[in-house]
Design an enzyme around this catalytic site. Sequence first.
Site, PDB file in Angstrom:
ATOM      1  N   GLN A   1       5.019  27.301  53.637  1.00 17.62           N
ATOM      2  CA  GLN A   1       4.039  26.196  53.602  1.00 17.62           C
ATOM      3  C   GLN A   1       4.100  25.399  54.900  1.00 17.62           C
ATOM      4  O   GLN A   1       4.003  24.167  54.898  1.00 17.62           O
ATOM      5  CB  GLN A   1       4.333  25.275  52.409  1.00 17.62           C
ATOM      6  CG  GLN A   1       3.884  25.790  51.073  1.00 17.62           C
ATOM      7  CD  GLN A   1       2.359  25.760  50.904  1.00 17.62           C
ATOM      8  OE1 GLN A   1       1.620  25.164  51.698  1.00 17.62           O
ATOM      9  NE2 GLN A   1       1.877  26.418  49.865  1.00 17.62           N
ATOM     10  N   SER A   2       4.224  26.092  56.018  1.00 16.44           N
ATOM     11  CA  SER A   2       4.481  25.409  57.291  1.00 16.44           C
ATOM     12  C   SER A   2       3.255  24.669  57.841  1.00 16.44           C
ATOM     13  O   SER A   2       2.193  25.272  58.061  1.00 16.44           O
ATOM     14  CB  SER A   2       4.935  26.462  58.302  1.00 16.44           C
ATOM     15  OG  SER A   2       4.830  25.981  59.607  1.00 16.44           O
ATOM     16  N   ASN A   3       3.453  23.380  58.109  1.00 15.60           N
ATOM     17  CA  ASN A   3       2.405  22.608  58.794  1.00 15.60           C
ATOM     18  C   ASN A   3       2.268  23.070  60.236  1.00 15.60           C
ATOM     19  O   ASN A   3       1.177  23.078  60.799  1.00 15.60           O
ATOM     20  CB  ASN A   3       2.765  21.117  58.781  1.00 15.60           C
ATOM     21  CG  ASN A   3       2.854  20.574  57.374  1.00 15.60           C
ATOM     22  OD1 ASN A   3       1.882  20.612  56.631  1.00 15.60           O
ATOM     23  ND2 ASN A   3       4.025  20.090  56.982  1.00 15.60           N
TER      24      ASN A   3
END
Length: 333
Positions: free
Chosen positions: A76-78
């Site tokens: 879920q990397s920004n």
Amino acid sequence: MKFTQFPRRQYLKGNTPLEAMPRLSVALGGDINLFVKRDDLLPGAAGGNKTRKLEFCIADALANNADCIVTCGAIQSNHCRLTLSWSNVEQLDCHLILEERVSGTYDKNASGNHFLYDVLGAKSKTIVDAGTDMVAAMETKASELRAEGKSPYIIPGGASNAIGAMGYAVCAEEIMGQLNEMQLNIEHLIVPSGSAGTHSGMVVGMLGCSGNVDISGINVSKKKQPQEANVLKLAIETAEKLEIHKEVTANDIVCFDEYVGEGYSVATDSMIEAVEMFAQHESILLDPVYSGKAAAGLIDLVRKGHFPSGSNVLFLHTGGSPVLFQYMDSFRH
Ligand SMILES: Cc1ncc(COP(=O)(O)O)c(C=O)c1O
């Protein structure tokens, strides 16, 4: 600080707001005056801190004649979302290596950033197990692309190298300019501390412009000592790159690890309280993994009397709110 000696794209459209949080300050007793630097409002799809770092990293990629980008992050990397976002603007293909850091959490139909990778059109997504050597995994992908005749450029996780960290030295200078304009004195600054580029860049930037602001990092995964060592190492490299003639020392680096909970991205009660307090008092959306845990640290430090009475404390909001939608169950009471 001389940023003009480095390739840089101009993704920012001026300063992000620096504003008071009067209702949250009162809710926490009214003894400390809280302010927020709204880097969640930076440009780039859905906002957040990586845009400042990517101004330098993507410019470096273009200066090296890259035609595609390879980067990595958690599932879920920004950082991956924003690297993809700016790659689209530059018409570069973007390949993501995504680590399932908490086993069993990968869901190909997930919401949040994972959904946005598809909307934004990642050229490829490779899901790898927790503990995979991410540098080696990115290198493998880059070799495959080279074999196809492409010129890939690797941006490290979080864009946290000395090139990317310069983006937060820029932010420190921006903050000091805003404080001077507002005639406001800030004694303490709280930042999330993850892959360390934000924290390191801010320390170097404050040193470079003699900001005299105490900076504390709130860890999102690591223990205090290894994180302080990571931040110090990157800060020294960044200061060298920027030719700052002041020494960064271990005394400049302070991390708190009490707000991580069971581990990276695992929800905590204090994170949930912090997200709800910011939303309900200030209408500001945090995220569950970074800014929410950092805000939990801020709130606890205020309650504990860590800051002297009457202090002005600035919180760096680094964004990440799309990930809230992957944690809806945590917020259903
Ligand atoms: C929303 C958000 N805040 C804070 C951070 C931490 O920044 P850094 O990795 O530079 O320590 C990240 C990193 O991914 C992030 O996505």
